[in-house]
Design a protein around this motif. Structure first.
Motif, PDB file in Angstrom:
ATOM      1  N   ARG A 165      10.013   1.366   6.180  1.00  0.00           N
ATOM      2  CA  ARG A 165       8.768   1.126   5.486  1.00  0.00           C
ATOM      3  C   ARG A 165       7.560   1.136   6.423  1.00  0.00           C
ATOM      4  O   ARG A 165       6.501   1.613   6.076  1.00  0.00           O
ATOM      5  CB  ARG A 165       8.820  -0.195   4.739  1.00  0.00           C
ATOM      6  CG  ARG A 165       7.590  -0.383   3.867  1.00  0.00           C
ATOM      7  CD  ARG A 165       7.780  -1.587   2.959  1.00  0.00           C
ATOM      8  NE  ARG A 165       6.467  -2.120   2.607  1.00  0.00           N
ATOM      9  CZ  ARG A 165       5.707  -2.806   3.413  1.00  0.00           C
ATOM     10  NH1 ARG A 165       6.101  -3.047   4.648  1.00  0.00           N
ATOM     11  NH2 ARG A 165       4.522  -3.249   3.018  1.00  0.00           N
ATOM     12  N   SER A 166       7.682   0.559   7.620  1.00  0.00           N
ATOM     13  CA  SER A 166       6.533   0.650   8.527  1.00  0.00           C
ATOM     14  C   SER A 166       6.513  -0.328   9.675  1.00  0.00           C
ATOM     15  O   SER A 166       5.707  -0.196  10.589  1.00  0.00           O
ATOM     16  CB  SER A 166       5.239   0.409   7.779  1.00  0.00           C
ATOM     17  OG  SER A 166       5.064  -0.972   7.591  1.00  0.00           O
ATOM     18  N   ARG A 167       7.355  -1.345   9.663  1.00  0.00           N
ATOM     19  CA  ARG A 167       7.184  -2.407  10.637  1.00  0.00           C
ATOM     20  C   ARG A 167       7.746  -2.091  12.010  1.00  0.00           C
ATOM     21  O   ARG A 167       8.560  -2.823  12.533  1.00  0.00           O
ATOM     22  CB  ARG A 167       7.848  -3.676  10.123  1.00  0.00           C
ATOM     23  CG  ARG A 167       7.317  -4.119   8.804  1.00  0.00           C
ATOM     24  CD  ARG A 167       5.841  -4.481   8.918  1.00  0.00           C
ATOM     25  NE  ARG A 167       5.402  -5.013   7.652  1.00  0.00           N
ATOM     26  CZ  ARG A 167       5.174  -6.297   7.438  1.00  0.00           C
ATOM     27  NH1 ARG A 167       5.263  -7.151   8.394  1.00  0.00           N
ATOM     28  NH2 ARG A 167       4.796  -6.702   6.255  1.00  0.00           N
ATOM     29  N   LEU A 168       7.345  -0.978  12.577  1.00  0.00           N
ATOM     30  CA  LEU A 168       7.852  -0.703  13.911  1.00  0.00           C
ATOM     31  C   LEU A 168       6.957  -1.277  14.986  1.00  0.00           C
ATOM     32  O   LEU A 168       6.726  -0.680  16.023  1.00  0.00           O
ATOM     33  CB  LEU A 168       8.058   0.792  14.104  1.00  0.00           C
ATOM     34  CG  LEU A 168       9.302   1.290  13.384  1.00  0.00           C
ATOM     35  CD1 LEU A 168       9.598   2.715  13.768  1.00  0.00           C
ATOM     36  CD2 LEU A 168      10.503   0.430  13.744  1.00  0.00           C
TER      37      LEU A 168
END
Lengths: 172, 172, 172, 172
Positions: free
Chosen positions: B159-162
């Motif tokens: 989803r995006s939480r890197l």
């Protein structure tokens, strides 16, 4: 990348610090830094609903990959000025944003405020806050750049802090 | 990936929750989950210095890319059992570890403890804590898996939480 | 009045500070100070349930009018040693006790821990915590007595801090 | 006794709760309750320095023996509106005031905000905060008076919470 500063004084040292941190994060990530939102320029509108100009500011920050949120320490916490801006977001309004909390303060005694007061608000808004917050006491203003260096070294890639990406990926 | 559980009761529901979260993080990151450290098995040694067995445990967790730290809520905070283990680390002893704080509690009223009490300790130890913490009240134990699903969806890649990797990289 | 110290080292400077604060509170209130509970003397038993000796200690502290709870700062919070003792109380186990949180630390940067970490645990246990917590960084150990003086002047009667008693009563 | 409410909506349920708590504290202490400061009436002036009207409000509250500070929960903390008012105080600006923190919230999950977010700001300002804070989730609005009763029973004299006055004095 956005930079939001909640200091009632325009063009403050808090703003200068926030921009220096943003430049460092930009170096590490390749992000482009947008013009800083100096909330004292919008103080008269922060308690007006709805407000087109503020809605546009809120949206621009929420659309960023990265955002630095900076505040001086007032009463061992962030300012009401910064909080009034953050209060305008709906629930999870900063989802998808990687946020970096930054605070300045009169004394080292308030160091923890950046991680006990400001960080939880950003987490509550759905932001990811993978780094330690950066607190700069005014007494150490002369060592500002050395402190940012050290924070960057401890907290930014390539050293390893790519959040949930694996460490080996981070070092590629 | 390590899993550390600070519940005085062996094989607790806190442990089961921690392992379920770890499995989900492992899915998202490709990490391998090591056998859980159930601190109640080591309670008699936590206040002994030096202690070879505990030093080995501390080192193994610190060498992990990811670690889930889980505790029941005692007095609106993590347990002394978990803290006694974390206290054995030197300064920045969890640098390089991406940590996920997890807590169970008797009532929803203590939800914030995972982000106001447990998270700051992990951040102080130098861990990166990019996700929101996960709190599960016992009253919602039946909905455990649905709550983990929702947390994973909000907090784990793709989803995006890197963390500090750019969002576009995260979505590759 | 009770004094409880959660330092893994016996007869620590934390203990000396706690006793100095207790003496000052005793002066202001007329309370009698009981022998200090130095938790490192009980570390081997803190995770044993039930335990007669610890139950007696817990009860004695809970029966006090006043209690000083003191800890060094470990990982920006109280020690696991102190928390393990507090965890043995049931819900509201310190109801009726007026508690004074005291912490020592390596640096001034952890000053806020006494009010953001230790105080909430005491409040959760039902204690009344009318004063500001006292934090002493090791760097200011030489000024210890002056700092206690200042804290006492700001926080103890007759100046005004009689909690919910009216100010005029306090000054009678 | 003063009552200060930081809800952007006028005549809110937060205000009604704050006044109900104030009435109870007045019963217990004999204090007289002054007209409530509903900060939404002053929102346009909160970021103006100097401001005579706000200075008068700040002074009146600081001169009170008791003050209830109330806020809805925004982003797991007090509102920017309330904080902007509190930010106008100088250091230790609430010294001599016994403060009662009160919050309302959408869900029980934010219960801890009253003691982890609002209370530390009041303590930093030099107020004495001897009671537990009162948090009322909107889901329990129907049980408001029962919850206030229980809070009053646990926290107000004659039961014992006379701060640093001895318990026996409290019961005289």
């Amino acid at each position: 990348m956005s930079v939001v500063v909640g200091n009632p004084k325009p063009r403050s040292r808090t703003l200068a610090l926030a921009e220096a941190v943003a430049a460092r994060v930009a170096d590490a990530t390749g992000a482009t830094v947008e013009p800083t939102v100096d909330l004292c320029d919008h103080a008269d509108d922060l308690f007006k609903w709805p407000h087109e100009g503020l809605a546009a500011l809120n949206d621009a920050v929420a659309a960023s990959d990265f955002a630095v949120f900076a505040s001086p320490t007032y009463k061992a916490a962030y300012t009401g000025l910064l909080k009034a801006f953050l209060d305008r977001y709906p629930s999870n309004g900063l989802a998808g944003v990687t946020a970096v909390p930054v605070m300045t303060g009169g004394s080292e005694a308030h160091t923890m405020a950046v991680d006990t007061a400001l960080r939880p608000v950003l987490v509550e808004l759905g932001a990811s806050v993978p780094t330690r917050g950066l607190f700069l006491p005014m007494t150490l203003m002369d060592e500002r750049d050395a402190l940012i260096d050290r924070w960057a070294q401890d907290n930014l890639p390539p050293r390893s802090r790519l959040g949930l990406g694996s460490r080996s990926e981070a070092q590629r």
